[in-house]
Each structure stands twice: as C-alpha cells, then as structure tokens.
Design a protein around this motif. Structure first.
Motif, mmCIF file in Angstrom:
data_model
loop_
_atom_site.group_PDB
_atom_site.id
_atom_site.type_symbol
_atom_site.label_atom_id
_atom_site.label_comp_id
_atom_site.label_asym_id
_atom_site.label_seq_id
_atom_site.Cartn_x
_atom_site.Cartn_y
_atom_site.Cartn_z
ATOM 1 N N GLN A 1 0.839 -1.192 0.000
ATOM 2 C CA GLN A 1 0.000 0.000 0.000
ATOM 3 C C GLN A 1 0.877 1.246 0.000
ATOM 4 O O GLN A 1 1.606 1.503 0.954
ATOM 5 N N LEU A 2 0.824 1.995 -1.084
ATOM 6 C CA LEU A 2 1.575 3.238 -1.189
ATOM 7 C C LEU A 2 0.650 4.422 -0.976
ATOM 8 O O LEU A 2 -0.523 4.395 -1.389
ATOM 9 N N THR A 3 1.185 5.457 -0.362
ATOM 10 C CA THR A 3 0.395 6.655 -0.078
ATOM 11 C C THR A 3 0.284 7.527 -1.316
ATOM 12 O O THR A 3 1.281 7.798 -1.987
ATOM 13 N N GLN A 4 -0.937 7.965 -1.604
ATOM 14 C CA GLN A 4 -1.140 8.837 -2.766
ATOM 15 C C GLN A 4 -0.596 10.238 -2.496
ATOM 16 O O GLN A 4 -0.499 10.670 -1.351
ATOM 17 N N TYR B 1 8.535 17.702 -4.502
ATOM 18 C CA TYR B 1 9.409 16.525 -4.478
ATOM 19 C C TYR B 1 8.523 15.286 -4.568
ATOM 20 O O TYR B 1 7.792 14.964 -3.631
ATOM 21 N N LEU B 2 8.575 14.600 -5.706
ATOM 22 C CA LEU B 2 7.716 13.446 -5.955
ATOM 23 C C LEU B 2 8.421 12.150 -5.573
ATOM 24 O O LEU B 2 9.583 11.940 -5.949
ATOM 25 N N ASP B 3 7.730 11.269 -4.828
ATOM 26 C CA ASP B 3 8.232 9.915 -4.635
ATOM 27 C C ASP B 3 8.164 9.189 -5.971
ATOM 28 O O ASP B 3 7.146 9.258 -6.680
ATOM 29 N N GLN B 4 9.221 8.441 -6.282
ATOM 30 C CA GLN B 4 9.367 7.853 -7.607
ATOM 31 C C GLN B 4 8.699 6.474 -7.646
ATOM 32 O O GLN B 4 9.336 5.445 -7.449
ATOM 33 N N THR C 1 3.587 5.933 6.491
ATOM 34 C CA THR C 1 4.727 5.143 6.044
ATOM 35 C C THR C 1 6.004 5.970 6.186
ATOM 36 O O THR C 1 5.978 7.200 6.215
ATOM 37 N N LEU C 2 7.130 5.274 6.281
ATOM 38 C CA LEU C 2 8.410 5.960 6.398
ATOM 39 C C LEU C 2 8.802 6.604 5.074
ATOM 40 O O LEU C 2 8.536 6.062 4.001
ATOM 41 N N GLY C 3 9.453 7.745 5.145
ATOM 42 C CA GLY C 3 9.926 8.431 3.940
ATOM 43 C C GLY C 3 10.548 9.758 4.299
ATOM 44 O O GLY C 3 10.777 10.077 5.466
ATOM 45 N N THR D 1 4.099 13.684 -0.961
ATOM 46 C CA THR D 1 3.456 12.625 -0.195
ATOM 47 C C THR D 1 3.856 12.765 1.267
ATOM 48 O O THR D 1 5.013 13.060 1.575
ATOM 49 N N VAL D 2 2.904 12.541 2.169
ATOM 50 C CA VAL D 2 3.153 12.688 3.602
ATOM 51 C C VAL D 2 3.735 11.395 4.151
ATOM 52 O O VAL D 2 3.216 10.298 3.908
ATOM 53 N N HIS D 3 4.823 11.519 4.919
ATOM 54 C CA HIS D 3 5.469 10.366 5.542
ATOM 55 C C HIS D 3 5.857 10.689 6.980
ATOM 56 O O HIS D 3 5.865 11.847 7.397
ATOM 57 N N ALA D 4 6.194 9.646 7.729
ATOM 58 C CA ALA D 4 6.910 9.803 8.996
ATOM 59 C C ALA D 4 8.403 9.793 8.678
ATOM 60 O O ALA D 4 8.861 8.988 7.864
ATOM 61 N N PRO D 5 9.190 10.679 9.292
ATOM 62 C CA PRO D 5 10.613 10.747 8.951
ATOM 63 C C PRO D 5 11.364 9.493 9.372
ATOM 64 O O PRO D 5 11.001 8.808 10.336
ATOM 65 N N LEU D 6 12.415 9.208 8.648
ATOM 66 C CA LEU D 6 13.280 8.090 8.967
ATOM 67 C C LEU D 6 14.031 8.356 10.264
ATOM 68 O O LEU D 6 14.396 9.495 10.556
ATOM 69 N N ALA D 7 14.250 7.313 11.059
ATOM 70 C CA ALA D 7 15.095 7.462 12.240
ATOM 71 C C ALA D 7 16.513 7.803 11.798
ATOM 72 O O ALA D 7 16.958 7.407 10.717
ATOM 73 N N SER D 8 17.208 8.535 12.641
ATOM 74 C CA SER D 8 18.574 8.934 12.299
ATOM 75 C C SER D 8 19.427 8.934 13.557
ATOM 76 O O SER D 8 19.115 9.621 14.535
#
Length: 627
Positions: free
Chosen positions: A44-47, A337-340, A533-535, A549-556
């Motif tokens: 499932q990908l976020t629109q 910025y578009l997710d590919q 989703t992460l992104g 697209t809206v995401h939760a940030p990656l851990a760093s």
C-alpha cells in the motif's frame, strides 16, 4: 551457494517480486533470472496529497540517479516509495508532455548529473566493459532538454571518454560541461583539451521562450588524469561565459552538479545578475543527495531533487509574456518533491494502471531487465534475515549495517584462505565505505554492489601491541569529531574535511540532513503512531510544503567516521595485526604516530593483507551465513 529458481520464487517479497521463468538450456545453472517486468507493487503506497501546480514554464528534474534505473525493489519501507523504474518514468514523462500540450504550456526535462557508480546496472558490467555504458543507452531514449556532467563521470578517464565519444553525440548539444574538459587526440594525433559536452546551450521552447542554459560542476578535485575541472570562480571570468550570457533570454536555466545551498551557485547567479538584473533565473542543482530549495531573489528559484531515483523534482513558474508590463514583479514559483513510484506517476499523469504504460516505457523496462540478466545481477548470495541500515539503527547494534560489515562480514571474508587468519587483529574502515542499506530477503549481486560498491584494498601493519592498536580507532574518530566541533562553532572547515568534500565525499552532508529531518519533525512520535509510512519529510527555504506525499521521517542516529571490529580479549602487550582499507592509509598512519612514539610508522611498514576487496566482503559473508 546459489539458490534455485523455485526457492527464489518463494523468497522474493511478494509485493515486488519479478516473475521467474525457467532458463533456456544455455543458462541451465542455479542462477535465477527475471525475464519479465516485476508485478505492480501490492504494498500500500500513499497517494500524493494534491495535484501539481502548473505554470507557463514547467520542469521535471532528476539528479544523482547513480544507476538506480530499475528502482528500489525490496519490500521494507521506505523502498516501495521508490519502486518505479526508468521505463515507468519514461511513460510518466510522455503523459506529462501530452498534458503540457493540452494546457498549452512548456514542459522541460532536465538532469543534473552522476549517471555512474551505484548499482549493478551501472557497475556490474563484465570484464572489458565500461561503467554505465550499457545502462546509459536507455537514458539516451528519454527526451532530455538539458543534461549536466557530474563528478562520478570523472573518476575514471575511460568513463569520461565513453561519455564524450558515445553519450554526448546522441544528446545533440543538450549535454553540458561548462567547466569540465577532457584531453583527447585531434586529427593530427596531437593532444588537445576540449569540453566533454557543450559549454552552454541556447534554445527556444515549444511556446517560443528563449532559454540560455549552463551545465556547471562544483569545485571537484578527485577527477582522473586527462580530465580538467575549472573552478566556478574562474569559469565566470571566461570570455565564452561573458558572450554566452550577453544576450538576454526569457529565462536563464542554470543546471549543474552543485548543491543549491552551501556551495558556489551564488558565484554564477551574481555573474548573471550583474548583466541582467531582472531576467528570471532557474537553478537546478545536485550532488548532496538531499531535497532542497531556495530563492536567491524574487525572480529566481533553485531546486535540488535528491538521489538514487528516489525523488523526481517538479518546478513551475508563471512568467507571463515578455511584453507583460509587470515583468519586473516577483515571479510565482512552485516546487514539489515526488516519490518515484507508479502511484505518484499515475495520479499526476491522470492515468490508470491499465492505461499508464507506453510502448516506449515498456521497452525501456524490458531492456533494463535483459541487461540485468546479461550482468547476472540476480545471482543470489543468500537471504538476509532482517533489515540492516547505515544510520536508521544505532551503531553498534544488531540492526546496523556498519556493525554487520566490520564485526561479522569483514572478519570472516578477509581471513578466508589467509595465512594470517590465526593471528589476532583489529580491522578498521571508514563508515562511508557502506553506501546503501541492506534489506530483509534476497541478497544478490545487485544488492552487494549497491550496499558496498567501492573497490578498496585491505592493508595491514603487523606486530602492533594491542594497547596501541586499540587506541587508533577512537583517535581517528576523535579527530573527526574535533573538526566538526570547530565547524559548528563557525570556523572554516578543517583542511581534511574540505578536501574530502572536494574529492566527492557527500555522505556527511546527507547524514546531517537526515538527522535534522528526524529532530525537526518529531520523528520518534510520528513513527510510533504507525499511521504514516516511512519516507522523507523535507524542510527547505521555499514557501509552502515541498513534499508530494506525507510520511513519517526516517530514524537517524549519529554514526562515527570510522568503524572497527571487536578488540581481542588479550593483554595490552600482545602483538596483533592492524588491518585497514587503503583509502584511509595516510590518515591512519598519522594517527598511529600520534598515539605512540616508540616507532615512526611509514608506508614501508604497510603490506597487503588479502586479495579480497571491500566490494565483495558482504557477498562472501552472505554465502557463508545467510544460507
């Protein structure tokens, strides 16, 4: 050990699995080959959150693709966000070009460099081949209006020569290298320095807008012999530059492999502004692998669009007509910025899954898959039991790919058939030697190249007291931390760090960006909610929200500059081997002579430890541990 096609069919993530067919008789071995396009991802990908803003001039931007032309093929997030391939992208561009015609506006396609070095499609060529030569045949098929040279086109002369001879002519004046030359033989067998591509391009869009373009490389010093990179400051003093910008176009399109922040774009921008104070300027940069945007003034915008076919950049501008009385007012720009991935592509091109694919796009995808077969990229080393990440897990930890490499893989792989295998050692490498995360599931030749592509040799110094050898790693990292502290206090970058940047080392800039993203956007809280989703979650200096697209940030997590294997449980006076990659030899010797003064160590004390290079360490380990 290579797994059978039947086992591969089970092991591949269902969401991203390619159809695996039986090989013909001439390929009757245990390698598995994907002959057809992988299935449309079931993950499932976020629109996207909203339609793109179109202007009367619009640009689709790519940069730092580094061979990721079949996209990201693992099921662990954020990989599915970037699961489109170059064929999907080609179909997207074709549909968007048609939409531009229907809207009666201009749409340009632009790339900011670094086609080489990154995946099996670029780096996995058989002996006698040339990096990215075959993969670039498919990039040629896209209707790029401008492409600029990157630093990765210059590390090896043969790659630069291949671009000059085979790629640039196909672009018909659209490939630019404003400050980069190559040395070649002329018709009389004399050596001459000539631009790899064109210095600049002037062209007119479908709607009649006059464009003047440059293709600039940042002040790169890691180029091979017989290639030349002129500094940006010197480039703008050249007569050709003065003549190129003398005539006012409708838009200056400044393209180049140079970050839009914290680099030398102001030098180029100011040189143009000194002649044309009001002319619209669009800057499309690259190199630092981040999403970034700023506006030097009210009639300009600078955009950078990520890395590795993860991000597709979009920039639009409402310029009005050249006769508009308000031509000196601020311009209305937008960026995205578009997710590919196909969900993104279908949404913005107004197509369904059934109508999206074009013949040209399908041919590109199939051609890339065939190239993967030719390069044997699906040759399996094993099945990774979990995700291993560079900076999303702390170092050291069981989830860290750095821990995996230096504590597990290197000690096994480097001592295979090694006469010094029974002598205790400490192994050290730079953390930047690991270029990409490892994901749960199949670990094949392509994954090995993507995760650890550098062909560094391992050297050693024998008979060091353990008490001395164990002090080298913390001293190396302390030196790096001290340099960063000085930088954070506002002083000039230390010489070594500055030199690393000039040679092409971008990892620190990218990691800083990830760390800021996690802190600024409450990453831990958003990840814990599990409703996103992460992104990437981008903050830049342009108005509004840039992410499509809206995401939760990656851990760093902070990672050290250098990583080392576990210290042997021996007394401090026990003699051990100190093993390290040749890339850090000069720096390590300097540190070794600082932590002890009994001996002054030089290059003559260094010897080859093994014939195993760093780019095969993970594959050897996976064959041993993941089967």
């Amino acid at each position: 050990m290579h797994l059978s096609a039947a086992l591969l069919s089970v092991a591949l993530p269902l969401a991203l699995r390619a159809t695996v067919n039986a090989c013909s008789d001439e390929h009757a071995h245990d390698h598995s080959h994907a002959h057809q396009k992988r299935l449309f991802p079931q993950t499932q990908l976020t629109q996207p959150t909203r339609p793109l803003e179109w202007g009367d001039l619009n640009i689709i931007h790519t940069t730092d693709t580094h061979g990721w032309l079949l996209g990201h093929q693992h099921a662990s997030f954020p990989e599915p966000n970037y699961s489109g391939d170059l064929g999907d992208f080609a179909s997207f561009v074709q549909h968007m070009k048609q939409l531009a015609i229907e809207k009666d506006v201009d749409l340009l396609l632009v790339d900011s460099g670094d086609l080489h070095d990154g995946t099996g499609l670029s780096d996995g060529f058989p002996a006698g081949g040339i990096d990215a030569h075959d993969a670039n045949q498919f990039i040629k098929q896209l209707p790029y209006d401008i492409m600029a040279i990157g630093n990765h086109e210059l590390y090896d002369y043969i790659n630069t020569w291949d671009m000059y001879t085979n790629f640039v002519p196909a672009l018909d004046g659209k490939y630019l290298s404003s400050n980069v030359n190559i040395t070649v033989f002329d018709a009389n067998n004399n050596t001459i320095d000539v631009p790899v591509g064109n210095r600049f391009r002037k062209f007119t869009t479908r709607k009649g807008r006059k464009i003047t373009s440059l293709g600039v490389l940042y002040d790169f010093t890691g180029n091979d012999v017989n290639t030349t990179v002129q500094s940006v400051a010197d480039m703008v003093k050249e007569q050709w530059f003065t003549e190129a910008i003398a005539e006012e176009p409708d838009v200056f399109l400044l393209v180049g492999h140079m970050p839009v922040s914290r680099d030398n774009w102001p030098t180029v921008f100011n040189a143009v502004r000194a002649v044309h104070a009001e002319t619209p300027i669009i800057i499309l940069g690259g190199h630092s692998h981040i999403r970034d945007c700023n506006q030097p003034d009210g009639r300009s915008m600078a955009l950078e669009s990520g890395r590795y076919m993860e991000t597709i950049g979009w920039l639009s501008a409402n310029l009005g007509s050249s006769s508009d009385v308000n031509t000196k007012n601020n311009i209305s720009f937008s960026r995205r910025y578009l997710d590919q991935n196909r969900v993104t592509y279908e949404y913005h091109s107004q197509q369904s899954n059934n109508s999206f694919d074009t013949k040209e796009g399908q041919n590109i995808t199939q051609g890339l898959l065939d190239l993967g077969v030719k390069y044997d990229l699906s040759m399996l080393f094993g099945i990774a039991p979990q995700d291993f990440t560079i900076s999303r897990d702390p170092y050291p930890s069981n989830g860290s790919s750095l821990t995996l490499f230096i504590n597990e893989a290197a000690p096994y792989s480097l001592t295979l058939n090694n006469t010094r295998a029974n002598i205790s050692n400490i192994m050290i490498t730079n953390s930047g030697s690991q270029r990409f995360d490892i994901y749960s599931g199949t670990f094949d030749k392509n994954d090995q190249i993507s995760a650890s592509p550098f062909t560094d040799a391992f050297m050693f110094i024998k008979d060091l007291p353990l008490g001395v050898a164990q002090d080298v790693l913390p001293a190396l990292n302390a030196a790096g931390a001290d340099e960063r502290r000085k930088r954070d206090l506002g002083s000039v970058l230390q010489e070594r760090e500055s030199e690393m940047w000039k040679r092409g080392y971008v990892n620190m800039r990218y990691m800083e960006w990830l760390d800021e993203m996690d802190r600024r956007h409450d990453g831990a809280v958003k990840r814990a909610s599990q409703n996103l989703t992460l992104g990437y979650v981008t903050s830049d200096s342009c108005p509004g929200v840039g992410d499509d697209t809206v995401h939760a940030p990656l851990a760093s997590f902070d990672i050290p500059d250098f990583i080392g294997s576990d210290t042997p449980s021996l007394s401090n006076d026990s003699l051990v081997d100190l093993v390290f990659v040749d890339f850090i030899q000069e720096q390590l010797l300097e540190i070794l002579n600082e932590v002890q003064n009994a001996t002054t160590y030089t290059d003559s004390d260094v010897a080859s430890y093994t014939d195993v290079l760093s780019n095969v360490v993970l594959g050897l380990y996976a064959q041993h541990a993941w089967n």
